[in-house]
Design an enzyme around this catalytic site. Sequence first.
Site, mmCIF file in Angstrom:
data_model
loop_
_atom_site.group_PDB
_atom_site.id
_atom_site.type_symbol
_atom_site.label_atom_id
_atom_site.label_comp_id
_atom_site.label_asym_id
_atom_site.label_seq_id
_atom_site.Cartn_x
_atom_site.Cartn_y
_atom_site.Cartn_z
ATOM 1 N N ASP A 56 0.865 -1.190 0.000
ATOM 2 C CA ASP A 56 0.000 0.000 0.000
ATOM 3 C C ASP A 56 0.902 1.240 0.000
ATOM 4 O O ASP A 56 1.739 1.395 0.898
ATOM 5 C CB ASP A 56 -0.871 -0.060 1.267
ATOM 6 N N TYR A 146 -12.042 13.260 -6.742
ATOM 7 C CA TYR A 146 -10.960 12.645 -7.525
ATOM 8 C C TYR A 146 -10.163 13.718 -8.272
ATOM 9 O O TYR A 146 -8.921 13.719 -8.253
ATOM 10 C CB TYR A 146 -11.553 11.629 -8.500
ATOM 11 N N LYS A 150 -6.219 14.664 -7.497
ATOM 12 C CA LYS A 150 -5.202 14.584 -8.547
ATOM 13 C C LYS A 150 -4.491 15.930 -8.701
ATOM 14 O O LYS A 150 -3.275 15.991 -8.915
ATOM 15 C CB LYS A 150 -5.845 14.166 -9.875
ATOM 16 N N ARG A 275 -24.193 10.533 -13.635
ATOM 17 C CA ARG A 275 -23.782 10.379 -12.231
ATOM 18 C C ARG A 275 -23.113 11.650 -11.707
ATOM 19 O O ARG A 275 -22.503 12.382 -12.492
ATOM 20 C CB ARG A 275 -22.843 9.180 -12.110
HETATM 21 N N1 LIG Z 1 -8.326 5.100 -16.971
HETATM 22 C C1 LIG Z 1 -8.348 6.368 -17.336
HETATM 23 O O1 LIG Z 1 -9.039 6.732 -18.296
HETATM 24 C C2 LIG Z 1 -7.515 7.404 -16.606
HETATM 25 C C3 LIG Z 1 -7.628 8.740 -16.994
HETATM 26 C C4 LIG Z 1 -6.861 9.706 -16.349
HETATM 27 C C5 LIG Z 1 -5.982 9.318 -15.351
HETATM 28 N N2 LIG Z 1 -5.897 8.016 -14.980
HETATM 29 C C6 LIG Z 1 -4.950 7.668 -13.921
HETATM 30 O O2 LIG Z 1 -4.115 6.619 -14.380
HETATM 31 C C7 LIG Z 1 -3.767 5.770 -13.292
HETATM 32 C C8 LIG Z 1 -4.129 4.333 -13.608
HETATM 33 O O3 LIG Z 1 -5.524 4.239 -13.827
HETATM 34 P P1 LIG Z 1 -6.228 2.879 -14.285
HETATM 35 O O4 LIG Z 1 -7.365 3.237 -15.151
HETATM 36 O O5 LIG Z 1 -5.195 1.940 -14.779
HETATM 37 O O6 LIG Z 1 -6.841 2.377 -12.908
HETATM 38 P P2 LIG Z 1 -6.678 0.982 -12.163
HETATM 39 O O7 LIG Z 1 -7.633 1.014 -11.014
HETATM 40 O O8 LIG Z 1 -6.775 -0.149 -13.123
HETATM 41 O O9 LIG Z 1 -5.187 1.056 -11.626
HETATM 42 C C9 LIG Z 1 -4.840 1.651 -10.408
HETATM 43 C C10 LIG Z 1 -4.028 0.646 -9.614
HETATM 44 O O10 LIG Z 1 -3.624 1.260 -8.384
HETATM 45 C C11 LIG Z 1 -3.717 0.277 -7.374
HETATM 46 N N3 LIG Z 1 -3.878 0.948 -6.079
HETATM 47 C C12 LIG Z 1 -4.961 1.609 -5.613
HETATM 48 N N4 LIG Z 1 -4.726 2.064 -4.371
HETATM 49 C C13 LIG Z 1 -3.456 1.682 -4.055
HETATM 50 C C14 LIG Z 1 -2.642 1.849 -2.905
HETATM 51 N N5 LIG Z 1 -3.089 2.502 -1.808
HETATM 52 N N6 LIG Z 1 -1.392 1.328 -2.913
HETATM 53 C C15 LIG Z 1 -0.930 0.644 -4.004
HETATM 54 N N7 LIG Z 1 -1.667 0.462 -5.109
HETATM 55 C C16 LIG Z 1 -2.911 0.973 -5.143
HETATM 56 C C17 LIG Z 1 -4.933 -0.567 -7.740
HETATM 57 O O11 LIG Z 1 -4.910 -1.853 -7.129
HETATM 58 C C18 LIG Z 1 -4.822 -0.616 -9.250
HETATM 59 O O12 LIG Z 1 -4.121 -1.758 -9.670
HETATM 60 C C19 LIG Z 1 -4.480 6.333 -12.072
HETATM 61 O O13 LIG Z 1 -3.579 7.172 -11.392
HETATM 62 C C20 LIG Z 1 -5.615 7.137 -12.665
HETATM 63 O O14 LIG Z 1 -6.011 8.176 -11.800
HETATM 64 C C21 LIG Z 1 -6.654 7.048 -15.572
#
Ligand SMILES: NC(=O)c1ccc[n+]([C@@H]2O[C@H](COP(=O)([O-])OP(=O)(O)OC[C@H]3O[C@@H](n4cnc5c(N)ncnc54)[C@H](O)[C@@H]3O)[C@@H](O)[C@H]2O)c1
Length: 315
Positions: A56, A146, A150, A275
């Site tokens: 974590d 969120y 960020k 939402r």
């Molecule tokens: N998916 C999108 O469209 C999008 C858009 C903009 C930004 N992001 C950013 O990109 C990153 C990845 O997003 P994603 O879509 O792959 O999401 P995801 O949920 O698949 O990946 C996030 C990962 O972080 C891990 N995680 C969460 N809390 C944690 C903690 N306390 N310690 C360690 N690990 C932890 C989760 O287990 C997960 O595997 C994130 O930072 C998200 O905010 C995503």
Amino acid sequence: MVDESRRVLVTGGAGFIGSHVAEAFLACGDEVLVVDDLSAGDPANVPQGASFKQTDIVDRQALADLFGAFSPTAVCHLAAQASVTASVKDPAHDLSVNVVGTFNVVDLAKDHGAPVVFASTGGALYGEHALRPSAESTWAEPLSPYGASKLAGEAYVRTWGSLHGLGNVVLRLGNVYGPRQNPHGEAGVVAIFSERLRRGEPVTVFGDGHQTRDYIYVADVARAFVLAVTAAAPSDASLTTFNVGTGEESSVLDLLDTLQGLAPARVERVFEPLRPGELTRSCLDSSRLRSALGWAPATRLGEGLAATYSSYSGA
Ligand SMILES: NC(=O)c1ccc[n+]([C@@H]2O[C@H](COP(=O)([O-])OP(=O)(O)OC[C@H]3O[C@@H](n4cnc5c(N)ncnc54)[C@H](O)[C@@H]3O)[C@@H](O)[C@H]2O)c1
């Protein structure tokens, strides 16, 4: 040019985007350590060849031990509470992971002289009234906890750059889609639609379906991380924030129509209210990333949707 001695720590590498980022560095011949608490990720997503530690990022001591043992030369920070809806329901948890966790990652990266590339968001920062496509100079007006967390994470990354000379790049991502996105969560419309269409089950459309996003294919995002790590040399403390998107707006109904065209049977569309915390329109101007790092999206939407659709089994 590939630095042969790179050791890249990828937080969130058992998640959707992080697993592709880890894969992209492995393909460059780099050593990769994935750190993920598996709260949303899946160990099956960690690419072969990467090391994995279930930790974590809010647990400072555990994270410090990992940094000490791995001694990264670069950090890609993607671990996050990544759901807008979940952040509205539990903003304190969102704050803990996205602000305290990001602080821990950035501060330890500073101790190890490892530049940080931070996964931020374009869509959730620029707000409802932004000019589109939105440039990085657009005033941040988050609609959700969120987006707020960020923005705070970005502030720590940039401040550790100016205060401590930490090499850093902030990538403000559009709506990322592609294989391995969780189709069972509340976000990730392409994954959710693909899975439902594969099963021939009804799809839920929030709002009237005309809300738009800038959909960017995950392999193009992973390439931006590799370019950013190469650019964020430890000696380079310049403030560098880049949008990562296509500059094209597509509606939820556009996506659904394209994906429906790939499916064997037409499915029912169920409309529900938009939402809380969700934007109606979003589109990013990525020309800064193009001119600074030579990045451009290589995957057309139709091509990326077809590749994503075929990656889901519907089983
Ligand atoms: N998916 C999108 O469209 C999008 C858009 C903009 C930004 N992001 C950013 O990109 C990153 C990845 O997003 P994603 O879509 O792959 O999401 P995801 O949920 O698949 O990946 C996030 C990962 O972080 C891990 N995680 C969460 N809390 C944690 C903690 N306390 N310690 C360690 N690990 C932890 C989760 O287990 C997960 O595997 C994130 O930072 C998200 O905010 C995503």
